[in-house]
Design a protein around this motif. Structure first.
Motif, short mmCIF file in Angstrom:
data_model
loop_
_atom_site.label_atom_id
_atom_site.label_comp_id
_atom_site.label_asym_id
_atom_site.label_seq_id
_atom_site.Cartn_x
_atom_site.Cartn_y
_atom_site.Cartn_z
N VAL A 104 6.44 8.61 -4.38
CA VAL A 104 7.90 8.54 -4.42
C VAL A 104 8.29 7.11 -4.08
O VAL A 104 7.61 6.44 -3.29
N VAL A 105 9.35 6.63 -4.70
CA VAL A 105 9.85 5.28 -4.42
C VAL A 105 11.06 5.40 -3.50
O VAL A 105 12.06 6.02 -3.87
N ASP A 106 10.95 4.82 -2.32
CA ASP A 106 12.09 4.70 -1.43
C ASP A 106 12.77 3.38 -1.79
O ASP A 106 12.27 2.30 -1.48
N MET A 107 13.89 3.46 -2.48
CA MET A 107 14.56 2.26 -2.97
C MET A 107 15.02 1.34 -1.85
O MET A 107 15.29 0.15 -2.09
N GLY A 149 0.81 -1.21 0.00
CA GLY A 149 0.00 0.00 0.00
C GLY A 149 0.85 1.26 0.00
O GLY A 149 1.95 1.29 0.56
N GLN A 150 0.32 2.31 -0.62
CA GLN A 150 1.01 3.60 -0.68
C GLN A 150 1.14 4.23 0.70
O GLN A 150 1.78 5.27 0.85
N SER A 178 12.09 4.65 -17.20
CA SER A 178 13.37 3.98 -17.47
C SER A 178 14.37 4.22 -16.33
O SER A 178 15.14 3.32 -15.97
N TYR A 179 14.36 5.43 -15.77
CA TYR A 179 15.30 5.74 -14.68
C TYR A 179 15.01 4.88 -13.44
O TYR A 179 15.92 4.30 -12.85
N LEU A 180 13.74 4.83 -13.06
CA LEU A 180 13.38 4.05 -11.87
C LEU A 180 13.58 2.56 -12.10
O LEU A 180 13.98 1.83 -11.20
N ARG A 217 5.30 -0.14 -5.29
CA ARG A 217 4.70 0.73 -6.31
C ARG A 217 4.66 2.19 -5.87
O ARG A 217 3.87 2.99 -6.36
N GLY A 218 5.54 2.54 -4.93
CA GLY A 218 5.63 3.93 -4.51
C GLY A 218 4.83 4.22 -3.25
O GLY A 218 3.91 3.49 -2.90
N PHE A 219 5.20 5.30 -2.61
CA PHE A 219 4.59 5.72 -1.35
C PHE A 219 4.01 7.12 -1.53
O PHE A 219 4.61 7.96 -2.20
N SER A 220 2.85 7.38 -0.95
CA SER A 220 2.22 8.70 -1.06
C SER A 220 3.16 9.77 -0.51
O SER A 220 3.66 9.65 0.61
N PHE A 221 3.35 10.81 -1.31
CA PHE A 221 4.30 11.86 -0.95
C PHE A 221 3.64 13.20 -1.27
O PHE A 221 3.76 13.72 -2.37
#
Length: 274
Positions: free
Chosen positions: A176-179, A138-139, A218-220, A166-170
């Protein structure tokens, strides 16, 4: 780490990266098959294990007027047709417990949408089928919170689990993806998937629809593969401008092969360290 079998495909451990890809939603049988056939041709050329995905119902829409897909019965018939035509496993979302049994009769992977990942009855029922269960984080969840989702599926007697970032609500209309979440979730003992196209979505960003930033896919993707993932999830369309759902964040089919060549090169390096 547990490895998960999806048909003849092994995901996890030191196995090569797998691809889960297809259009966001089933628009019509012919076009959906055309996109799947195009992706499979690319995957076959590159030697990437391939799982087809498309939603029979997009239940989480910004507007009541938004296109949702053909629905459960017709959608599962289309997915079964594509499964046989392409000879690949298929994945789609389930949204409530009434869908679990008919979906499990067709799908190789039952996917729990991100907003439903804490719905205990749905997660447990999916686990009871014995099918592979892919849960999108979940986001609103920290990556370690996924251990509780895992516990629900294991309680149902199922160890065939995939976890998807699939990313977090920001802030508003942004993800935003916290790698760091990728190795954190992988430390829980199950294969991790990166959703490269929903991670660039701008939820509700176009008012009555979501927007997206396809230019960052492509970057992510390269960043996630470089960190170490077990499968890559991408929504792909031959012409995203015509797509009936999630067009702004879907990847053009004719851009897929070049990106996957980078993915394979990075994955070959990373697998030595898995």
């Amino acid at each position: 780490m547990n490895t998960v079998h999806v048909g003849k495909i092994e995901i996890g451990g030191k196995n090569p990266i797998a691809l889960i890809a297809g259009p966001c939603v089933i628009e019509d049988r012919e076009r959906t098959l055309k996109i799947g056939r195009g992706i499979k041709a690319i995957a076959d050329r590159l030697g990437i294990p391939y799982i087809f995905k498309a939603s029979y119902d997009k239940a989480n829409r910004s507007s009541y007027q938004s296109f949702r897909g053909p629905g459960l019965k017709d959608g599962l018939e289309t997915l079964d047709f594509i499964k046989k035509e392409l000879g690949v496993p298929v994945l789609s979302d389930i949204h409530d417990i009434t869908q679990v049994e008919p979906a499990a009769a067709v799908l190789d992977v039952l996917q729990i949408p991100a907003f439903l990942c804490r719905q205990t009855d749905l997660v447990y029922s999916a686990g009871r089928t014995g099918r592979v269960v892919n849960v999108k984080k979940g986001q609103f969840l920290a990556p370690l919170d996924m251990k509780n989702v895992i516990a629900k599926i294991r309680e149902a007697g199922n160890e065939k689990i995939l976890l998807t970032e699939r990313g977090f609500s920001f802030g508003y209309n942004n993800l935003v993806v916290d790698m760091r979440s990728l190795p954190i979730m992988r430390s829980l003992g199950y294969p991790v998937v990166f959703d490269a196209t929903h991670s660039v979505q701008l939820p509700g960003g176009a008012g009555t629809t979501s927007s997206g930033q396809r230019e960052f896919v492509s970057y992510l993707t390269r960043a996630a593969v470089g960190i170490g993932i077990d499968a890559l999830f991408m929504e792909v369309h031959d012409n995203p401008a015509e797509a009936l759902s999630d067009g702004p964040n879907m990847l053009y089919l004719d851009q897929l092969e070049d990106l996957l060549q980078d993915v394979l090169a990075l994955d070959a390096v990373v697998r030595r360290h898995k």
